[in-house]
Design a protein around this motif. Structure first.
Motif, PDB file in Angstrom:
ATOM      1  N   LYS A   1       0.977  -1.205   0.025  1.00 16.15           N
ATOM      2  CA  LYS A   1       0.048   0.067   0.072  1.00 16.15           C
ATOM      3  C   LYS A   1       0.892   1.136   0.030  1.00 16.15           C
ATOM      4  O   LYS A   1       0.503   2.434  -0.575  1.00 16.15           O
ATOM      5  CB  LYS A   1      -1.064  -0.067   1.293  1.00 16.15           C
ATOM      6  N   ASN A   2       1.988   1.237   0.682  1.00 26.42           N
ATOM      7  CA  ASN A   2       2.785   2.392   0.607  1.00 26.42           C
ATOM      8  C   ASN A   2       3.717   2.469  -0.486  1.00 26.42           C
ATOM      9  O   ASN A   2       3.998   3.571  -1.142  1.00 26.42           O
ATOM     10  CB  ASN A   2       3.706   2.092   1.954  1.00 26.42           C
ATOM     11  N   GLU A   3       4.136   1.398  -1.323  1.00 20.94           N
ATOM     12  CA  GLU A   3       5.171   1.406  -2.267  1.00 20.94           C
ATOM     13  C   GLU A   3       4.164   1.486  -3.671  1.00 20.94           C
ATOM     14  O   GLU A   3       4.944   1.939  -4.704  1.00 20.94           O
ATOM     15  CB  GLU A   3       6.049   0.411  -2.059  1.00 20.94           C
ATOM     16  N   ALA A   4       3.216   0.952  -3.737  1.00 19.09           N
ATOM     17  CA  ALA A   4       2.403   0.732  -5.096  1.00 19.09           C
ATOM     18  C   ALA A   4       1.837   1.916  -5.230  1.00 19.09           C
ATOM     19  O   ALA A   4       1.513   2.939  -4.970  1.00 19.09           O
ATOM     20  CB  ALA A   4       1.530  -0.490  -4.996  1.00 19.09           C
ATOM     21  N   GLN A   5       1.590   2.273  -6.587  1.00 21.09           N
ATOM     22  CA  GLN A   5       1.039   3.096  -7.298  1.00 21.09           C
ATOM     23  C   GLN A   5      -0.508   2.593  -7.998  1.00 21.09           C
ATOM     24  O   GLN A   5      -0.404   1.806  -8.709  1.00 21.09           O
ATOM     25  CB  GLN A   5       1.658   3.799  -8.449  1.00 21.09           C
ATOM     26  N   GLY A   6      -1.350   3.134  -7.438  1.00 21.71           N
ATOM     27  CA  GLY A   6      -2.740   2.763  -7.711  1.00 21.71           C
ATOM     28  C   GLY A   6      -2.920   1.458  -7.435  1.00 21.71           C
ATOM     29  O   GLY A   6      -2.554   0.830  -6.454  1.00 21.71           O
ATOM     30  N   ALA A   7      -4.041   0.800  -8.029  1.00 21.56           N
ATOM     31  CA  ALA A   7      -4.683  -0.446  -7.793  1.00 21.56           C
ATOM     32  C   ALA A   7      -3.774  -1.643  -8.082  1.00 21.56           C
ATOM     33  O   ALA A   7      -3.028  -1.484  -9.028  1.00 21.56           O
ATOM     34  CB  ALA A   7      -6.023  -0.903  -8.206  1.00 21.56           C
ATOM     35  N   MET A   8      -3.847  -2.492  -7.347  1.00 19.94           N
ATOM     36  CA  MET A   8      -2.874  -3.848  -7.313  1.00 19.94           C
ATOM     37  C   MET A   8      -3.807  -4.892  -8.298  1.00 19.94           C
ATOM     38  O   MET A   8      -4.874  -4.959  -8.065  1.00 19.94           O
ATOM     39  CB  MET A   8      -2.220  -4.495  -6.191  1.00 19.94           C
ATOM     40  N   THR A   9      -2.851  -5.594  -9.162  1.00 20.63           N
ATOM     41  CA  THR A   9      -3.493  -6.697  -9.703  1.00 20.63           C
ATOM     42  C   THR A   9      -2.624  -8.192  -9.450  1.00 20.63           C
ATOM     43  O   THR A   9      -1.379  -7.673  -9.256  1.00 20.63           O
ATOM     44  CB  THR A   9      -3.783  -6.571 -11.351  1.00 20.63           C
ATOM     45  N   TYR A  10      -3.175  -9.241  -9.631  1.00 17.87           N
ATOM     46  CA  TYR A  10      -2.486 -10.250  -8.943  1.00 17.87           C
ATOM     47  C   TYR A  10      -2.612 -11.364 -10.122  1.00 17.87           C
ATOM     48  O   TYR A  10      -3.840 -11.913 -10.399  1.00 17.87           O
ATOM     49  CB  TYR A  10      -2.980 -10.883  -7.649  1.00 17.87           C
ATOM     50  N   GLN A  11      -1.478 -11.753 -10.793  1.00 15.57           N
ATOM     51  CA  GLN A  11      -1.349 -12.901 -11.707  1.00 15.57           C
ATOM     52  C   GLN A  11      -1.312 -14.093 -11.410  1.00 15.57           C
ATOM     53  O   GLN A  11      -0.082 -14.178 -10.627  1.00 15.57           O
ATOM     54  CB  GLN A  11      -0.576 -12.300 -13.128  1.00 15.57           C
ATOM     55  N   CYS A  12      -1.935 -15.038 -11.450  1.00 15.02           N
ATOM     56  CA  CYS A  12      -1.888 -16.351 -10.745  1.00 15.02           C
ATOM     57  C   CYS A  12      -1.190 -17.236 -12.078  1.00 15.02           C
ATOM     58  O   CYS A  12      -1.809 -17.439 -12.864  1.00 15.02           O
ATOM     59  CB  CYS A  12      -3.414 -16.813 -10.338  1.00 15.02           C
ATOM     60  N   LYS A  13      -0.217 -18.112 -11.276  1.00 21.76           N
ATOM     61  CA  LYS A  13       0.577 -18.991 -12.256  1.00 21.76           C
ATOM     62  C   LYS A  13       0.823 -20.151 -11.204  1.00 21.76           C
ATOM     63  O   LYS A  13       0.727 -20.324 -10.284  1.00 21.76           O
ATOM     64  CB  LYS A  13       2.009 -18.505 -12.420  1.00 21.76           C
ATOM     65  N   LEU A  14       0.935 -21.251 -12.149  1.00 22.37           N
ATOM     66  CA  LEU A  14       1.004 -22.614 -11.596  1.00 22.37           C
ATOM     67  C   LEU A  14       2.629 -23.184 -11.657  1.00 22.37           C
ATOM     68  O   LEU A  14       3.322 -23.105 -12.676  1.00 22.37           O
ATOM     69  CB  LEU A  14       0.191 -23.479 -12.249  1.00 22.37           C
ATOM     70  N   VAL A  15       3.077 -23.463 -10.420  1.00 20.83           N
ATOM     71  CA  VAL A  15       4.462 -23.876 -10.482  1.00 20.83           C
ATOM     72  C   VAL A  15       4.430 -25.279 -10.022  1.00 20.83           C
ATOM     73  O   VAL A  15       3.802 -25.662  -8.863  1.00 20.83           O
ATOM     74  CB  VAL A  15       5.170 -23.164  -9.206  1.00 20.83           C
ATOM     75  N   SER A  16       5.305 -26.381 -10.704  1.00 19.47           N
ATOM     76  CA  SER A  16       5.442 -27.578 -10.468  1.00 19.47           C
ATOM     77  C   SER A  16       6.768 -27.560 -10.219  1.00 19.47           C
ATOM     78  O   SER A  16       7.870 -27.641 -11.177  1.00 19.47           O
ATOM     79  CB  SER A  16       4.734 -28.330 -11.550  1.00 19.47           C
ATOM     80  N   HIS A  17       7.458 -28.430  -9.143  1.00 14.71           N
ATOM     81  CA  HIS A  17       8.904 -28.376  -8.818  1.00 14.71           C
ATOM     82  C   HIS A  17       8.894 -29.599  -7.751  1.00 14.71           C
ATOM     83  O   HIS A  17       8.097 -29.663  -6.781  1.00 14.71           O
ATOM     84  CB  HIS A  17       9.491 -27.415  -8.599  1.00 14.71           C
ATOM     85  N   PRO A  18       9.682 -30.607  -7.861  1.00 16.44           N
ATOM     86  CA  PRO A  18       9.988 -31.586  -7.074  1.00 16.44           C
ATOM     87  C   PRO A  18      10.142 -31.158  -5.601  1.00 16.44           C
ATOM     88  O   PRO A  18       9.677 -31.725  -4.604  1.00 16.44           O
ATOM     89  CB  PRO A  18      11.029 -32.317  -7.368  1.00 16.44           C
ATOM     90  N   LEU A  19      10.652 -29.935  -5.191  1.00 14.86           N
ATOM     91  CA  LEU A  19      10.934 -29.545  -3.933  1.00 14.86           C
ATOM     92  C   LEU A  19       9.787 -28.862  -3.475  1.00 14.86           C
ATOM     93  O   LEU A  19       9.750 -28.753  -2.125  1.00 14.86           O
ATOM     94  CB  LEU A  19      11.827 -28.275  -3.831  1.00 14.86           C
ATOM     95  N   ILE A  20       8.632 -28.326  -3.964  1.00 12.24           N
ATOM     96  CA  ILE A  20       7.613 -27.701  -3.463  1.00 12.24           C
ATOM     97  C   ILE A  20       6.241 -28.263  -3.657  1.00 12.24           C
ATOM     98  O   ILE A  20       5.337 -27.772  -3.296  1.00 12.24           O
ATOM     99  CB  ILE A  20       7.571 -26.233  -3.818  1.00 12.24           C
ATOM    100  N   GLY A  21       6.192 -29.301  -4.809  1.00 15.37           N
ATOM    101  CA  GLY A  21       4.711 -29.818  -4.996  1.00 15.37           C
ATOM    102  C   GLY A  21       4.453 -29.588  -6.586  1.00 15.37           C
ATOM    103  O   GLY A  21       5.165 -28.743  -7.393  1.00 15.37           O
ATOM    104  N   THR A  22       3.332 -30.093  -6.852  1.00 12.73           N
ATOM    105  CA  THR A  22       2.699 -30.078  -8.313  1.00 12.73           C
ATOM    106  C   THR A  22       1.606 -28.978  -8.322  1.00 12.73           C
ATOM    107  O   THR A  22       0.828 -28.931  -7.250  1.00 12.73           O
ATOM    108  CB  THR A  22       2.226 -31.306  -8.730  1.00 12.73           C
ATOM    109  N   ASN A  23       1.642 -28.036  -9.254  1.00 14.47           N
ATOM    110  CA  ASN A  23       0.602 -27.246  -9.589  1.00 14.47           C
ATOM    111  C   ASN A  23       0.106 -26.501  -8.259  1.00 14.47           C
ATOM    112  O   ASN A  23      -0.735 -26.007  -7.724  1.00 14.47           O
ATOM    113  CB  ASN A  23      -0.700 -27.629  -9.789  1.00 14.47           C
TER     114      ASN A  23
END
Length: 210
Positions: free
Chosen positions: A61-83
């Protein structure tokens, strides 16, 4: 055959038509209700998503300019899990302000243990939280925020800023006596999460399904 004798079949015919009409009306009503409530559902989902992001990226809130948007991505890796879901947070100018990601581990007492964390653009943790756990009440769940501030010790750390293990195993992180397994699982999983995030270009990954 007389008209009188045909009446039962006629009644059955018209009853079928009436039932079909009622079914059509019910289906139409459901579709209209779904159409009317879809914007509200999307709004509520977006509001919940924004609240989570603001908690895990507290300085936005202090650093961003205007409204925030959040783009969701799927990450699959043996260290953290699938999707596993990861979010790219951008302000109204398109500038990336931070990241939020989920990650799982099977090192706990009762698996899986799923965590969620925020990262700034330099790859340092802003906040870590538990997304899902089956750890034993009163033992493994001691790491949860509702039980204390254990997770605060990760704030501000990057992959190369600490010896990622608990002190019992010559690491830098505190642990709970009687819940060493869960404490260590959180530490090691968070290290793995940082390693994966530092080595991944999220913009190239597939988007989350709508």
């Amino acid at each position: 055959m007389s008209l009188f004798e045909n009446r039962p079949n006629t009644r059955a015919f018209f009853s079928g038509i009436i039932l079909a009409a009622i079914a059509v009306l019910c289906i139409t009503g459901v579709l209209l209700a779904e159409h009317d409530t879809k914007p509200a559902i999307e709004h509520n989902r977006a509001s919940r998503e924004q609240a989570i992001m603001e908690q895990l990226l507290p300085n936005l809130k202090n650093e961003a300019q205007g409204a925030m948007t959040y783009q969701c991505k799927l990450v699959s890796h043996p260290l953290i899990g699938t999707n596993m879901k990861a979010y790219i947070a951008t302000d109204s100018t398109g500038k990336i302000m931070g990241y939020v990601g989920t990650y799982a581990t099977n090192r706990g007492y009762s698996n899986p243990l799923v965590l969620i964390a925020g990262l700034d653009t330099s790859g340092h943790l802003t906040k870590v939280d538990i997304a899902f756990t089956r750890e034993t009440p009163g033992i493994g769940d001691k790491v949860e925020r509702k039980r204390g501030t254990y997770l605060d010790q990760f704030d501000g750390l990057g992959l190369y800023d600490a010896n990622w293990d608990v002190k019992k195993f010559n690491g830098d992180f505190d642990y709970f006596t009687g819940a060493t397994v869960t404490s260590r699982a959180v530490v090691l999983a968070t290290r793995d999460f940082l390693e994966v995030m530092m080595g991944t270009d999220l913009t190239t990954l597939p988007n989350c399904p709508n």
